[in-house]
Motif scaffolding. Structure first.
Motif, PDB file in Angstrom:
ATOM      1  N   ARG A  20       1.040  -1.072  -0.034  1.00 33.34           N
ATOM      2  CA  ARG A  20      -0.096   0.081  -0.317  1.00 33.34           C
ATOM      3  C   ARG A  20       1.024   1.324   0.040  1.00 33.34           C
ATOM      4  NH1 ARG A  20      -3.429  -1.744   5.316  1.00 33.34           N
ATOM      5  NH2 ARG A  20      -1.405  -2.637   5.462  1.00 33.34           N
ATOM      6  N   ASP A 111       5.113   0.243  11.872  1.00 31.48           N
ATOM      7  CA  ASP A 111       4.454   1.355  11.267  1.00 31.48           C
ATOM      8  C   ASP A 111       3.545   2.052  12.211  1.00 31.48           C
ATOM      9  OD1 ASP A 111       2.843  -0.680  11.561  1.00 31.48           O
ATOM     10  OD2 ASP A 111       2.254  -0.800   9.492  1.00 31.48           O
ATOM     11  N   ASN A 193      -1.601   3.605  12.156  1.00 31.38           N
ATOM     12  CA  ASN A 193      -1.146   2.801  11.494  1.00 31.38           C
ATOM     13  C   ASN A 193      -0.613   3.252  10.222  1.00 31.38           C
ATOM     14  OD1 ASN A 193      -1.538  -0.720  10.220  1.00 31.38           O
ATOM     15  ND2 ASN A 193      -0.389  -0.085  12.310  1.00 31.38           N
ATOM     16  N   ASN A 195      -0.017   3.039   6.693  1.00 27.83           N
ATOM     17  CA  ASN A 195       0.095   2.082   5.687  1.00 27.83           C
ATOM     18  C   ASN A 195       0.190   2.533   4.389  1.00 27.83           C
ATOM     19  OD1 ASN A 195      -0.198  -0.354   7.234  1.00 27.83           O
ATOM     20  ND2 ASN A 195      -2.404   0.348   7.806  1.00 27.83           N
TER      21      ASN A 195
HETATM   22 MG   LIG Z   1       0.213  -1.856   9.061  1.00 26.02          MG
END
Ligand SMILES: [Mg+2]
Ligand SMILES: Nc1nc2c(ncn2[C@@H]2O[C@H](COP(=O)(O)OP(=O)(O)OP(=O)(O)O)[C@@H](O)[C@H]2O)c(=O)[nH]1
Length: 208
Positions: A20, A111, A193, A195
């Motif tokens: 991602r 992350d 997070n 991402n």
């Molecule tokens: Mg993650």
């Protein structure tokens, strides 16, 4: 410096596809510091030993992570050494846990730019009152447990290996078979997070 009543090991996971994000999340900077370094510094403030579990330790050698040791992931039976090792966080955790000597381990994804040392320390100071039958102490959110920012008992390793040997790869599925203590989240932001490029842009634009 740790404040828990007993020894604690931390495992930081740095692997996966970062599909991602489009580039390795561990290396993207937040306030000038690569995410992996940020998380490892936080982990070292809470635990006596910090292991970074990764298929590619050479990629992070230059970061200089004081007090941290790399554990290089190895392929599972049937996996090829020539393929990138992206067998997921559950297997990374199991390979790290096999090296742990302490009763409790703090597991962290790389992350998590908004982790707070004082929250992790507060949680770890409560571990001695977690019921014996609970194999983990984790925060809970709308989609289930947050498996990559919380605590596990070392003794869960045999059950975890059994689950993996049967093809299990999902923390949520593994945890549903076990008793887990809920950790109280002072603010959900801690579990933010990073991402996607949009997540990254959002934290870059915040002022402190
Ligand atoms: Mg993650
Ligand atoms: N050591 C190790 N860590 C992993 C592996 N897969 C994911 N992780 C780590 O697990 C945490 C959560 O990863 P995710 O954000 O769910 O997934 P990702 O594969 O990194 O990224 P996406 O491809 O965008 O899903 C991060 O800290 C990753 O570095 C793996 O195979 N080995």
């Amino acid at each position: 410096m740790k404040e828990s009543a007993f020894d604690l090991t931390a495992i930081v996971l740095a692997g996966g596809k970062s599909s991602r994000m489009g580039q390795d999340k561990a290396l993207i900077p937040f306030q000038g510091v690569p995410l992996l370094k940020l998380v490892c510094t936080t982990a070292a403030s809470c635990a006596d030993t910090v292991y970074v579990v990764t298929p590619w330790p050479e990629r992070y050698q230059h970061l200089v992570l004081p007090g941290c040791q790399f554990i290089e992931e190895v392929p599972l039976l049937g996996e090829s050494r020539n393929e990138p090792l992206t067998h997921g966080p559950l297997i990374g955790f199991a390979q790290g846990l096999a090296q742990v000597k302490t009763d409790w381990v703090l597991l962290l994804a790389c992350d998590l730019p908004k982790l707070r040392v004082e929250v992790l320390q507060e949680w770890s100071s409560g571990l001695d009152s977690v019921p014996e039958e609970a194999i983990a102490a984790l925060a809970h959110h709308a989609k289930g447990w947050e498996p990559l920012c919380g605590f596990y008992r070392r003794r869960c390793l045999p059950q975890l290996l059994e689950f993996i040997s049967q093809g299990g790869r999902s923390f949520q599925q593994w945890l549903q078979y076990h008793s887990v203590q809920v950790l109280t989240l002072p603010t959900p932001e801690i579990l933010f997070n990073c991402n996607t490029p949009e997540d990254w842009a959002a934290i870059q634009s915040e002022t402190y």
